[in-house]
Scaffold this motif. Structure first.
Motif, PDB file in Angstrom:
ATOM      1  N   LYS A  88       0.839  -1.202   0.000  1.00 51.39           N
ATOM      2  CA  LYS A  88       0.000   0.000   0.000  1.00 51.39           C
ATOM      3  C   LYS A  88       0.875   1.253   0.000  1.00 51.39           C
ATOM      4  O   LYS A  88       0.584   2.231  -0.693  1.00 51.39           O
TER       5      LYS A  88
ATOM      6  N   GLU B 144       2.181   1.789  -3.417  1.00 52.95           N
ATOM      7  CA  GLU B 144       1.089   2.290  -4.264  1.00 52.95           C
ATOM      8  C   GLU B 144       0.921   3.798  -4.103  1.00 52.95           C
ATOM      9  O   GLU B 144       0.726   4.533  -5.083  1.00 52.95           O
TER      10      GLU B 144
ATOM     11  N   ASP C 291      -5.705   7.101  -1.532  1.00 47.82           N
ATOM     12  CA  ASP C 291      -5.713   5.648  -1.747  1.00 47.82           C
ATOM     13  C   ASP C 291      -5.775   4.866  -0.441  1.00 47.82           C
ATOM     14  O   ASP C 291      -5.900   3.640  -0.450  1.00 47.82           O
TER      15      ASP C 291
END
Length: 880
Positions: free
Chosen positions: A485, A488, A503
């Motif tokens: 994550k 990302e 996100d």
């Protein structure tokens, strides 16, 4: 309106700058007449007045009025004056809107170059590169050739960005565009080169000035002299000083202040002091006398260089001459005292300022508060804030943020939260830095929901989510194991800036995309270091390498820290050749640090390649990288693990000679190795040396006791425990319960009973389990009364232990004596070995005793080894 009337209007407006509303209504009334023709000067005056008063809607109204004036040429000239004045007043967006009106309404008559220059200058000041590019292209499309002023603006902008190649291209293009560089052109580019530590390229500019009929001036000479001093090229700076005199330019006090400041900034305090002393002497050299700037710079240099005696002498001299009267001088002295750990003296200086009528400012108090917080003295820092209030100095956001950071570093989040409420109650509102401090603390505490709420509030209340915010969140995700994550989000930041934090989930989808603000948060070196470190720890070395390549492709330059991350990762996974390949690549872009070599040494230690460790330490010294206590402790550990204790012992002498003093860990490694080899006499002698060098450290006593007990030397262990009790040593780390149990099993019940009573009488709170064997033993031999008495003490001890869980002598424990750390994957644990440096008998006694030990344990020093040739693979990866 005639010229005299227009001049009168401008004067009237300027007289009423303190009443902007009256000025605006007066101006609007005058220009409402069809016959009026306001001059550009009066329009500039009213625009400046409105801009200063933040009357932005009135500026829009003025724009509308001027847009519809007649004749058209009068409207055009008025709009040019308005746009130019708006740009100079810092209203770039309005100036660009007014500029667009001119372009739209008068397409056949492009704006003058002075307006382009004003807009370019405003864009440079506000760091809006997108407008600079558009305006420059628009200027060229209109057939204008940039003038020298335009070029100087753009060259300065590129220099500020560090884009020196682009700046040089523009500079070289000036003659081709019919512009002759002036002394400002040369000075701007020279300053850019010097800031980038490229002073020799700046020197080439100086030598080429005469080709353009420009004479070097004091400014460019001062810039170059300062640049060479900052690069440590003192001889070159001195040569330039002579050349300056030969050119008929007398060095002024600015020249000498630049030299002193530059020398101090690179740690050349003695050389700076020599220049300073020359200025003070009347030796016929026609040197300028030091001014207050000189004195402050030198004082700052002494303080940062740890030369407190010299700094104190200078302060006394300044006081004697009556020039130590400004808050700036006091603040430099305060910062110096705090930096060198003289917190009590700093507090007294604050009081002296009040007594002398030199009012401490917020910065003065913040210096002391910051120093106290860094030492963990939060309550004392809070009391200084109280002193601050009593002297009617209002704490600012920095004051509160510093205290907040102090509380958070102590993991006192509730106290930090209360302080935050106090801060807002006092009308001092948090900024992004404040919020980032709290955010980081919440992540570390694992209070994720609260951290997410804080992040939402930061966005809702308009606090900018800067790169620090993003890096805190990315680090928090990595710590929680959400590495993918985090990656990302980093990938998303290149497109959406801080809005990539959306996100994280639905709660964050409303985060503002700052793409159009000109300050988009892009991943930086810290971002990549965090991700690469997490990947290396997870063993995902190939992905870490790909991120490193990506980082380089994005023009994010690596530093020693990120190379060290790779070296640590490869060593941890046994890939030593890859780690050395990183070292080879590292040397092409930055200098390896002591930590770099320490990591490699630990990698070699895991492979028991002791000879290569010796080679590496020699290489360090050849390259001017100083080995530290970690370096030597790693080698000592490797030698001890290899059963080469005599070599390890002889190494202590070398350490002391090189100014690296053994710490508790150094001796602990050797003591444990001697016990493992059943050489108890050598272990005992090492222990005695350790006490003489390191002092009466609890960790040394606990180590020696436990090793004696584990080695079956019960009587010696008992004797050491009794000595420790007499010396009030913290015995929390002692396995005294096991010793008592062994004594009872060996039918030494009286010894065990006596030992227990001795510990109780000396105020120790013991583990209740340590009483059991003695209580049972007393009961078995019929001493029921004594057994019951001891059982009662055991119950009391259990109650006290629940309440405190440590000894009465906890004052020593609060000093954070953490010297008995073991080797870890990051290196040998560090104790507070600095105290050795301040011991009167430290190094001298160590030398004598260590030499005596060498003679007793065998001769020999570290062998001189031939350098080993290592074959490195072309990539960082290998088979291990």
């Amino acid at each position: 309106m005639g010229i005299s009337k227009r001049t009168h209007l401008s004067k009237t407006l300027l007289k009423n700058t303190k009443n902007p509303s009256f000025s605006w209504h007066f101006f609007k009334h005058l220009i409402s007449s069809p016959s009026s023709n306001p001059s550009p000067q009066s329009i500039s005056s009213i625009t400046q007045i409105l801009a200063s008063a933040q009357m932005l809607s009135e500026i829009d109204e003025l724009h509308h009025l001027l847009l519809h004036r007649q004749p058209p040429e009068a409207s055009r000239l008025s709009l040019i004056a308005l746009a130019q004045s708006s740009a100079k007043s810092g209203l770039l967006d309005k100036a660009l809107s007014q500029f667009q009106s001119i372009r739209t309404r008068f397409p056949a008559k492009p704006p003058p170059i002075r307006l382009y220059n004003a807009l370019l200058e405003a864009s440079v000041k506000e760091n809006r590169p997108e407008f600079i590019s558009v305006l420059y292209k628009d200027m060229l499309a209109d057939g204008f050739s940039p003038d020298t002023y335009t070029f100087n603006l753009l060259i300065g902008f590129f220099c500020e960005l560090g884009h020196l190649d682009d700046a040089r291209k523009l500079f070289d293009k000036m003659p081709l565009k019919g512009c002759r560089p002036n002394e400002f052109s040369f000075g701007i580019l020279a300053r850019g080169y010097c800031r980038a530590r490229l002073s020799f390229q700046a020197l080439e500019l100086l030598n080429g000035m005469r080709d353009f009929r420009c004479s070097p001036n004091q400014v460019i000479y001062n810039t170059l002299i300062s640049g060479f001093c900052k690069e440590g090229r003192i001889d070159e700076a001195e040569r330039l000083l002579e050349q300056m005199r030969n050119d008929g330019i007398s060095p002024n006090v600015v020249t000498f202040n630049s030299r002193i400041s530059a020398l101090c900034s690179v740690g050349e305090i003695q050389e700076a002091c020599r220049v300073f002393r020359d200025m003070q002497k009347d030796n016929g050299m026609d040197l300028p006398c030091p001014n207050i700037v000189t004195l402050n710079v030198m004082l700052d240099g002494f303080c940062k260089g740890g030369m407190l005696e010299e700094a104190e002498d200078l302060v006394k001299s300044m006081k004697k001459d009556g020039v130590f009267t400004e808050p700036k001088s006091y603040n430099i002295w305060l910062a110096g005292l705090v930096r060198n750990g003289k917190l009590l003296e700093a507090r007294l200086v604050l009081e002296e300022m009040v007594e002398k009528g030199v009012k401490p400012n917020t910065y003065s108090y913040n210096i002391v508060i910051d120093g106290l917080c860094k030492e963990g003295m939060i309550s004392e820092a809070k009391s200084v804030m109280g002193l601050m209030r009593s002297n009617r100095v209002i704490p600012d956001t920095v004051t509160y943020s510093t205290l907040l950071h102090g509380y958070c570093s102590k993991r006192k989040v509730l106290d930090a939260n209360r302080l935050l409420h106090d801060m807002m109650r006092d009308g001092c509102f948090p900024n992004t830095i404040t919020c980032n401090i709290l955010l980081q603390s919440l992540w570390k505490e694992g209070r994720i929901l609260e951290a997410e709420k804080l992040l939402q509030k930061m966005n809702e209340r308009g606090y900018g989510l800067d790169i620090v915010t993003c890096n805190i969140v990315i680090d928090g995700l990595c710590r929680r194991g959400k590495l993918d994550k985090a990656i990302e989000i980093v990938d998303g930041m290149w497109h959406h800036g801080s809005a990539a934090l959306g996100d994280l989930g639905n709660a964050f989808l409303g985060l503002v995309d700052d793409t159009y603000s000109g300050n988009k948060c892009l991943p930086d070196l810290v971002t990549y270091s965090t991700i690469i470190n997490a990947l290396c720890k997870a063993g995902r070395l190939d992905e870490a390498k790909k991120k490193f390549i990506e980082m380089m492709g994005k023009k994010v330059a690596p530093d020693p820290v990120i190379y060290n991350i790779f070296i640590h990762g490869f060593c941890k996974h046994g890939k030593i050749s890859s780690a050395f390949r990183v070292l080879k690549d590292m040397e092409k872009s930055c200098n390896p640090t002591t930590r770099t070599y320490n990591l490699l040494i630990q990698g070699l230690r895991s492979k028991q390649q002791i000879d290569r460790i010796h080679d590496l330490i020699n290489e360090m010294q050849q390259k001017g990288v100083c080995p530290d206590i970690f370096t030597y402790n790693s080698l000592i550990n490797a030698l001890c693990e290899g059963g080469r204790m005599r070599e390890a012992a002889s190494l202590f002498d070398e350490m002391v000679q090189r100014g690296v003093f053994p710490n508790v860990s150094s001796f602990s490694l050797l003591i444990k190795a001697f016990f493992k080899a059943c050489d108890f006499g050598a272990a005992q002698e090492t222990f005695e040396i350790a006490l003489s060098v390191c002092g009466q450290k609890d960790a040394l006593y606990s180590l020696m006791f436990n090793e004696l007990h584990n080695g079956g030397r019960v009587s010696e262990a008992k004797e050491l425990l009794e000595i420790s009790i007499e010396r009030s040593i913290d015995i929390e780390g002692f396995s005294y319960g096991c010793l008592i149990e062994v004594l009872c099993k060996e039918d030494r019940l009286e010894d065990a009973h006596e030992l227990l009573n001795k510990m109780i009488d000396n105020g120790y709170i013991l583990d209740p389990a340590s009483f059991m064997a003695v209580v049972d033993g007393l009961g078995k031999v019929g001493k029921k009364r004594e057994a019951d008495k001891l059982a009662d003490k055991m119950m009391d001890m259990a109650t006290h232990r629940e309440e405190s869980n440590h000894m009465v002598a906890k004052r020593r424990y609060s000093e954070k004596e953490s010297s008995h750390r073991q080797l870890s994957e990051d290196g040998v644990g560090e104790s507070n070995w600095r105290s050795i440096l301040h011991r009167d008998d430290g190094s001298g006694l160590a030398m004598k005793v260590l030499k005596r030990t060498q003679k007793g344990w065998g001769q020999g020093s570290v062998l001189s080894l031939q350098p080993r040739k290592n074959d490195f693979v072309e990539d960082w990866e290998d088979t291990g």
